[in-house]
Design a protein around this motif. Structure first.
Motif, PDB file in Angstrom:
ATOM      1  N   ARG A   1      11.271 -42.049  33.858  1.00 31.06           N
ATOM      2  CA  ARG A   1      10.284 -41.035  34.856  1.00 31.06           C
ATOM      3  C   ARG A   1       9.594 -41.728  33.790  1.00 31.06           C
ATOM      4  NH1 ARG A   1      14.309 -36.712  34.904  1.00 31.06           N
ATOM      5  NH2 ARG A   1      12.787 -34.951  34.303  1.00 31.06           N
ATOM      6  N   PHE A   2       9.361 -42.353  32.818  1.00 30.10           N
ATOM      7  CA  PHE A   2       8.553 -42.185  31.994  1.00 30.10           C
ATOM      8  C   PHE A   2       7.580 -43.274  31.941  1.00 30.10           C
ATOM      9  CE2 PHE A   2      11.774 -40.208  29.387  1.00 30.10           C
ATOM     10  CZ  PHE A   2      10.859 -39.233  29.390  1.00 30.10           C
ATOM     11  N   VAL A   3       7.382 -44.428  32.952  1.00 31.94           N
ATOM     12  CA  VAL A   3       6.770 -45.427  33.104  1.00 31.94           C
ATOM     13  C   VAL A   3       5.895 -44.570  33.769  1.00 31.94           C
ATOM     14  CG1 VAL A   3       6.313 -47.474  34.058  1.00 31.94           C
ATOM     15  CG2 VAL A   3       8.606 -46.798  33.918  1.00 31.94           C
ATOM     16  N   ARG A   4       4.322 -45.187  33.157  1.00 34.90           N
ATOM     17  CA  ARG A   4       3.304 -44.863  33.902  1.00 34.90           C
ATOM     18  C   ARG A   4       2.401 -45.994  35.023  1.00 34.90           C
ATOM     19  NH1 ARG A   4       0.143 -41.011  30.163  1.00 34.90           N
ATOM     20  NH2 ARG A   4       1.385 -39.995  28.305  1.00 34.90           N
ATOM     21  N   LYS A   5       1.439 -45.177  35.890  1.00 30.27           N
ATOM     22  CA  LYS A   5       0.828 -45.697  36.639  1.00 30.27           C
ATOM     23  C   LYS A   5       0.709 -47.332  35.765  1.00 30.27           C
ATOM     24  CE  LYS A   5      -0.407 -41.644  39.229  1.00 30.27           C
ATOM     25  NZ  LYS A   5      -1.686 -41.463  39.779  1.00 30.27           N
ATOM     26  N   PHE A   6       0.258 -48.594  36.991  1.00 26.68           N
ATOM     27  CA  PHE A   6      -0.651 -49.206  36.698  1.00 26.68           C
ATOM     28  C   PHE A   6      -2.251 -49.196  35.966  1.00 26.68           C
ATOM     29  CE2 PHE A   6      -3.438 -53.109  36.658  1.00 26.68           C
ATOM     30  CZ  PHE A   6      -2.301 -54.348  36.224  1.00 26.68           C
ATOM     31  N   HIS A   7      -2.817 -49.016  34.790  1.00 23.09           N
ATOM     32  CA  HIS A   7      -4.288 -48.916  34.727  1.00 23.09           C
ATOM     33  C   HIS A   7      -4.435 -50.246  33.622  1.00 23.09           C
ATOM     34  CE1 HIS A   7      -1.811 -47.338  31.219  1.00 23.09           C
ATOM     35  NE2 HIS A   7      -2.752 -47.215  30.382  1.00 23.09           N
ATOM     36  N   LEU A   8      -5.847 -50.894  33.521  1.00 26.21           N
ATOM     37  CA  LEU A   8      -6.431 -51.384  32.421  1.00 26.21           C
ATOM     38  C   LEU A   8      -7.198 -50.269  31.789  1.00 26.21           C
ATOM     39  CD1 LEU A   8      -8.102 -53.562  34.908  1.00 26.21           C
ATOM     40  CD2 LEU A   8      -5.707 -53.962  33.679  1.00 26.21           C
ATOM     41  N   HIS A   9      -7.241 -50.942  29.941  1.00 25.44           N
ATOM     42  CA  HIS A   9      -7.830 -50.128  28.718  1.00 25.44           C
ATOM     43  C   HIS A   9      -8.459 -51.096  27.856  1.00 25.44           C
ATOM     44  CE1 HIS A   9      -8.150 -46.238  26.440  1.00 25.44           C
ATOM     45  NE2 HIS A   9      -7.592 -47.269  25.398  1.00 25.44           N
ATOM     46  N   TRP A  10      -9.065 -50.636  27.493  1.00 26.90           N
ATOM     47  CA  TRP A  10     -10.031 -51.230  26.722  1.00 26.90           C
ATOM     48  C   TRP A  10      -9.805 -50.214  25.544  1.00 26.90           C
ATOM     49  CZ3 TRP A  10     -13.937 -53.613  30.340  1.00 26.90           C
ATOM     50  CH2 TRP A  10     -13.257 -55.300  30.327  1.00 26.90           C
ATOM     51  N   GLU A  11      -9.636 -50.002  23.925  1.00 29.81           N
ATOM     52  CA  GLU A  11      -9.637 -49.070  23.062  1.00 29.81           C
ATOM     53  C   GLU A  11     -10.551 -50.132  22.186  1.00 29.81           C
ATOM     54  OE1 GLU A  11      -6.808 -48.040  21.731  1.00 29.81           O
ATOM     55  OE2 GLU A  11      -5.790 -48.413  23.107  1.00 29.81           O
ATOM     56  N   GLU A  12     -11.371 -49.191  21.570  1.00 29.81           N
ATOM     57  CA  GLU A  12     -12.099 -49.409  20.620  1.00 29.81           C
ATOM     58  C   GLU A  12     -12.094 -50.417  20.329  1.00 29.81           C
ATOM     59  OE1 GLU A  12     -16.121 -47.100  19.692  1.00 29.81           O
ATOM     60  OE2 GLU A  12     -14.621 -46.976  21.499  1.00 29.81           O
ATOM     61  N   ASP A  13     -13.721 -51.054  20.280  1.00 32.29           N
ATOM     62  CA  ASP A  13     -13.626 -52.267  19.521  1.00 32.29           C
ATOM     63  C   ASP A  13     -13.252 -53.343  19.916  1.00 32.29           C
ATOM     64  OD1 ASP A  13     -15.917 -50.924  18.365  1.00 32.29           O
ATOM     65  OD2 ASP A  13     -14.729 -50.358  16.670  1.00 32.29           O
ATOM     66  N   ALA A  14     -11.936 -52.782  20.774  1.00 33.15           N
ATOM     67  CA  ALA A  14     -11.071 -54.691  20.709  1.00 33.15           C
ATOM     68  C   ALA A  14     -11.751 -55.375  21.916  1.00 33.15           C
ATOM     69  CB  ALA A  14      -9.662 -54.050  21.713  1.00 33.15           C
ATOM     70  N   PRO A  15     -12.028 -56.768  21.542  1.00 33.21           N
ATOM     71  CA  PRO A  15     -12.740 -57.656  22.780  1.00 33.21           C
ATOM     72  C   PRO A  15     -12.225 -58.128  23.939  1.00 33.21           C
ATOM     73  CG  PRO A  15     -11.084 -59.132  21.148  1.00 33.21           C
ATOM     74  CD  PRO A  15     -10.471 -57.478  21.181  1.00 33.21           C
ATOM     75  N   LEU A  16     -11.049 -58.183  24.797  1.00 31.94           N
ATOM     76  CA  LEU A  16     -10.326 -58.050  25.960  1.00 31.94           C
ATOM     77  C   LEU A  16      -9.904 -56.575  26.057  1.00 31.94           C
ATOM     78  CD1 LEU A  16      -9.264 -61.354  25.270  1.00 31.94           C
ATOM     79  CD2 LEU A  16     -11.378 -60.952  26.179  1.00 31.94           C
ATOM     80  N   VAL A  17      -9.506 -56.582  27.882  1.00 28.39           N
ATOM     81  CA  VAL A  17      -9.253 -55.165  28.610  1.00 28.39           C
ATOM     82  C   VAL A  17      -7.825 -55.041  28.426  1.00 28.39           C
ATOM     83  CG1 VAL A  17      -8.673 -56.791  30.566  1.00 28.39           C
ATOM     84  CG2 VAL A  17      -8.809 -53.953  29.887  1.00 28.39           C
ATOM     85  N   ASP A  18      -6.704 -54.935  28.354  1.00 27.73           N
ATOM     86  CA  ASP A  18      -5.164 -54.849  27.756  1.00 27.73           C
ATOM     87  C   ASP A  18      -4.835 -54.352  29.109  1.00 27.73           C
ATOM     88  OD1 ASP A  18      -4.847 -55.442  25.571  1.00 27.73           O
ATOM     89  OD2 ASP A  18      -4.928 -53.596  24.136  1.00 27.73           O
ATOM     90  N   ALA A  19      -3.668 -54.564  29.193  1.00 29.63           N
ATOM     91  CA  ALA A  19      -2.774 -53.121  31.142  1.00 29.63           C
ATOM     92  C   ALA A  19      -1.425 -52.929  30.219  1.00 29.63           C
ATOM     93  CB  ALA A  19      -2.261 -54.807  31.682  1.00 29.63           C
ATOM     94  N   TYR A  20      -1.876 -51.831  31.560  1.00 30.37           N
ATOM     95  CA  TYR A  20      -0.283 -51.023  31.054  1.00 30.37           C
ATOM     96  C   TYR A  20       0.360 -50.750  31.958  1.00 30.37           C
ATOM     97  CZ  TYR A  20      -2.476 -49.969  26.095  1.00 30.37           C
ATOM     98  OH  TYR A  20      -3.061 -50.622  24.900  1.00 30.37           O
TER      99      TYR A  20
END
Length: 434
Positions: free
Chosen positions: A139-158
């Motif tokens: 019940r806590f699993v979130r939708k698949f999404h892409l996200h860049w943290e501030e100053d991170a060099p590459l996109v992360d997936a969640y």
């Protein structure tokens, strides 16, 4: 492969995402970036969100199980979903239910009697592609999404379900093992509909979903919605472990367990909590889900017991094989990445990692601790990161503790440290599974 971005503007990042993955991905990243301005992307909902409604509402289809916060669940539909989950007639030949692989005795993970590290299907000699993940706390699993943290060099997936996050819907997830020839082996939806129509719960199914049995595809969708309700029910997120009592102030950790917790959080030692997130200062157990729902490449050794590995060119590339409306191409930076599982009830599992390469929890922790310092212990055939094609081995995480050491150096965790972390992980077992 995705490239680093210049500057920190999320608008610039969204423009880059649009060029790489299309406008849909860019929209998600804009939303994620805007959300990030107000907080992190993986904060767990409070325990108040777990409470069921005071009275049962009419049956309502849950369109998207992987919601941003837990969705109230119809208890009647959840009860029906439980019957379906344990129905061994839903495989061909009969004998394999959802619970055969998601075994309650193993924290709703398991292998259906297989000793290879992945589950046996309904037929001899047929095995699932990957190790069975637990279906607790979905019940806590979130939708698949892409996200860049501030100053991170590459996109992360969640987020997303399965090891590769390939679906956001439990209803869609249920369809896949039902019709997979290596799992439950139903030849087509019609066979599933006929089985449901002759089941002990057929009357309840018709009462809940109407005339869907006349349409095999609609039957499978309804089947998934019922299982969805069961898996999202409060009973499937019990929060009854010793750790939960500890953060509630109702239990004390032993000295070795407390030491394990400290090592688990120490970024220079175990570094486990970087991915397996917890908040032991919060009295709400839902603040400690022991995952960030992110993806990582760990360089897990090849499980040579699996029949598919006899083909030296057969590799499971994980996230970069995902397909979707806004994720249409292989993105090479994600090859070899798999979603971080929750560690709740991890101590009672029979196999570990996406390919079931390990059967001992202590071996898993030891692998993390000594993968870089003693690679010969884990890669018996002399090739480091041997379960990935050579061109993707650069994706493996070698930067963070405990991976950031060199061969021959002392590992960040000694044997006593490893034992302490394993002891702490034992506190994450819910009462009903001890």
């Amino acid at each position: 492969m995705a490239r680093p971005l210049e500057g920190s503007s999320w608008r610039r990042r969204a423009a880059f995402a649009a060029s790489l993955l299309g406008a849909g991905a860019a929209l998600l990243i804009v939303r994620s970036a805007a959300s990030a301005l107000g907080g992190g992307t993986t904060t767990a909902p409070s325990s108040a969100a777990l409470r069921e409604p005071a009275s049962a509402a009419p049956a309502v289809t849950i369109a998207n199980a992987a919601a941003e916060s837990p969705t109230p669940v119809d208890s009647v539909r959840a009860s029906l979903g439980r019957e379906i989950f344990f129905d061994k007639n839903l495989s061909l030949p009969p004998g394999t239910s959802c619970a055969s692989c998601h075994d309650p005795a193993q924290g709703f993970a398991g292998n259906n009697g297989s000793k290879l590290g992945v589950a046996l299907g309904s037929r001899p000699g047929h095995f699932a592609k990957r190790n069975t993940p637990s279906v607790l706390y979905l019940r806590f699993v979130r939708k698949f999404h892409l996200h860049w943290e501030e100053d991170a060099p590459l996109v992360d997936a969640y987020g997303g379900f399965f090891w590769d996050g390939r679906t956001d819907s439990i209803a869609e997830l249920v369809k896949q093992p039902l019709t997979n020839p290596d799992e439950m082996n139903n030849v087509d939806p019609r066979r599933v509909a006929e089985t449901v129509a002759s089941s002990a719960y057929a009357t309840d199914f018709k009462r809940e979903f109407g005339s869907v049995l006349d349409d095999p595809n609609a039957t499978i969708t309804a089947l998934g919605e019922a299982v969805n309700a069961y898996l999202l029910s409060p009973a499937m997120s019990p929060f009854t472990s010793k750790y939960d009592d500890y953060v509630r102030g109702k239990a004390e950790l032993t000295d070795v367990e407390a030491r394990g917790l400290k090592l688990f959080k120490d970024s220079a030692k175990g570094g486990c909590s970087a991915c397996h997130k917890l908040n032991d200062r919060s009295p709400d157990p839902a603040a400690s889900l022991f995952t960030d729902y992110e993806f990582d490449a760990l360089g897990v050794p090849r499980n040579r017991a699996l029949p598919v590995t006899r083909d030296s060119n057969n590799f499971d590339l994980g996230l970069c094989e995902r397909r979707g409306d806004y994720y249409k191409e292989k993105t090479e930076q994600f090859c070899g990445n798999f979603r971080t599982p929750s560690l709740r009830n991890v101590a009672i599992r029979k196999s570990y990692m996406h390919n079931g390469a390990f059967s001992s929890l202590r071996d898993v922790v030891s692998f993390y601790a000594t993968r870089s310092t003693n690679p010969g212990r884990w890669y018996k055939h002399g090739v480091v990161f041997d379960d990935l094609p050579a061109k993707y081995r650069q994706n493996v995480n070698v930067d963070k503790a405990p991976y950031n050491r060199h061969e021959g150096e002392a590992p960040s965790l000694d044997d006593g440290d490893i034992d302490a972390i394993v002891a702490f992980l034992g506190t994450l077992t819910d009462t009903q599974f001890r």
